[in-house]
Design a protein around this motif. Structure first.
Motif, mmCIF file in Angstrom:
data_model
loop_
_atom_site.group_PDB
_atom_site.id
_atom_site.type_symbol
_atom_site.label_atom_id
_atom_site.label_comp_id
_atom_site.label_asym_id
_atom_site.label_seq_id
_atom_site.Cartn_x
_atom_site.Cartn_y
_atom_site.Cartn_z
ATOM 1 N N LEU A 99 0.807 -1.220 0.000
ATOM 2 C CA LEU A 99 0.000 0.000 0.000
ATOM 3 C C LEU A 99 0.839 1.269 0.000
ATOM 4 O O LEU A 99 0.336 2.346 0.282
ATOM 5 C CB LEU A 99 -0.914 0.001 1.226
ATOM 6 C CG LEU A 99 -1.855 -1.205 1.281
ATOM 7 C CD1 LEU A 99 -2.431 -1.365 2.653
ATOM 8 C CD2 LEU A 99 -2.953 -1.066 0.257
ATOM 9 N N ARG B 253 -6.069 -2.714 1.480
ATOM 10 C CA ARG B 253 -5.805 -3.564 0.305
ATOM 11 C C ARG B 253 -7.122 -4.067 -0.291
ATOM 12 O O ARG B 253 -7.317 -4.043 -1.505
ATOM 13 C CB ARG B 253 -4.919 -4.753 0.686
ATOM 14 C CG ARG B 253 -4.738 -5.714 -0.497
ATOM 15 C CD ARG B 253 -3.753 -6.802 -0.234
ATOM 16 N NE ARG B 253 -4.234 -7.903 0.566
ATOM 17 C CZ ARG B 253 -5.077 -8.843 0.127
ATOM 18 N NH1 ARG B 253 -5.609 -8.762 -1.078
ATOM 19 N NH2 ARG B 253 -5.418 -9.837 0.907
ATOM 20 N N ASP C 221 -6.545 -4.524 -4.447
ATOM 21 C CA ASP C 221 -5.185 -4.932 -4.786
ATOM 22 C C ASP C 221 -5.064 -6.443 -4.626
ATOM 23 O O ASP C 221 -5.466 -6.996 -3.609
ATOM 24 C CB ASP C 221 -4.162 -4.253 -3.849
ATOM 25 C CG ASP C 221 -4.164 -2.747 -4.011
ATOM 26 O OD1 ASP C 221 -4.418 -2.286 -5.133
ATOM 27 O OD2 ASP C 221 -3.916 -2.055 -3.021
ATOM 28 N N LEU D 205 -2.451 -9.501 -4.238
ATOM 29 C CA LEU D 205 -1.042 -9.721 -3.895
ATOM 30 C C LEU D 205 -0.581 -11.062 -4.440
ATOM 31 O O LEU D 205 -1.298 -12.049 -4.371
ATOM 32 C CB LEU D 205 -0.865 -9.720 -2.366
ATOM 33 C CG LEU D 205 -1.118 -8.408 -1.633
ATOM 34 C CD1 LEU D 205 -0.745 -8.581 -0.177
ATOM 35 C CD2 LEU D 205 -0.308 -7.291 -2.240
#
Length: 243
Positions: A73, A173, A178, A180
């Protein structure tokens, strides 16, 4: 004189935690936070110095052991909290100059979020619906931990503050959509074997996250959860024993 005044408002629990931290890190942080507080347009909580000292000591210990975590982030933090991010850069530079430790770049954002969370009243500048969503996530995950370990967690403790910061990273997140990339982390696999009760609790959190928030936790996030859950539960047990 400034440094002595910094510690006046720290309670007995804070004094105990301070004794466990390296003296050079505590003095460094007290000095640096004197400067930082003059730069911020808001008040920090009385425990801000101690929480930051703990954060820096933990970051230094990780760096010396070669443990590296991604901070996905960083860009979000830089955009949302430019002043705190700038101060995070300043603090990491001073850590390098005065303590001789080169912290990874991700720590700039991590330190910035530490400052945001140390704001008096912890009013994070997000829309009210997002703030309520974060509160729901934090409360639900804490409830899971309390149920699994049959304990009441002190939500005013330093350990819980660290835990809440980790959940906030996760929340940002999720809200930023997002994804990962998750490499297998041998350290997490070993920790699962060593601490089966913790591992079971993390599994319950993972199930909840998938069902309610439609997200899979990475091994890094699970390992962080293990570390923080262990700390808040150890604190809760020692608190109960002392009564």
């Amino acid at each position: 004189d400034h440094i002595e005044r910094t510690f006046y408002s720290i309670d007995a629990e804070g004094q105990r935690i301070m004794q466990d931290l390296p003296a050079d890190v505590v003095l460094f942080t007290a000095k640096i936070m004197d400067i930082v507080e003059n730069e911020l347009p808001y008040e920090l909580s009385p425990n801000a110095v101690l929480i930051m000292a703990d954060h820096i000591a933990f970051a230094i210990a990780r760096q010396r052991k070669g443990i590296r975590f991604d901070m996905p982030l960083t860009y979000d933090v830089q955009q949302l909290y430019p002043l705190e991010y700038k101060i995070g850069r300043y603090i990491t530079a001073r850590v390098r100059q005065e303590l001789g430790v080169e912290l990874p770049r991700e720590e700039v954002a991590s330190i910035a979020m530490n400052l945001v969370n140390a704001k008096t009243g912890a009013e994070v500048t997000v829309a009210s619906d997002r703030a309520q969503s974060f509160e729901r996530l934090l409360n639900d995950v804490t409830d899971i931990v309390e149920y699994d370990f049959r304990t009441i967690i002190d939500r005013e403790s330093f350990e819980f503050s660290r835990f809440a910061t980790h959940v906030q990273y996760l929340f940002k997140r999720i809200k930023g959509n997002d994804s990962l990339s998750s490499a297998n982390l041998p350290l997490y696999a070993n920790s699962r074997e060593e601490f089966p009760e913790l591992a079971q609790c993390i599994d319950h959190i993972c199930t909840y996250m998938k069902r309610e928030w439609h997200t899979e936790l990475t091994d890094e996030e699970k390992l962080y959860f293990m570390l923080h859950v262990n700390r808040i539960c150890t604190k809760a047990e020692s608190g109960t024993a002392g009564r």
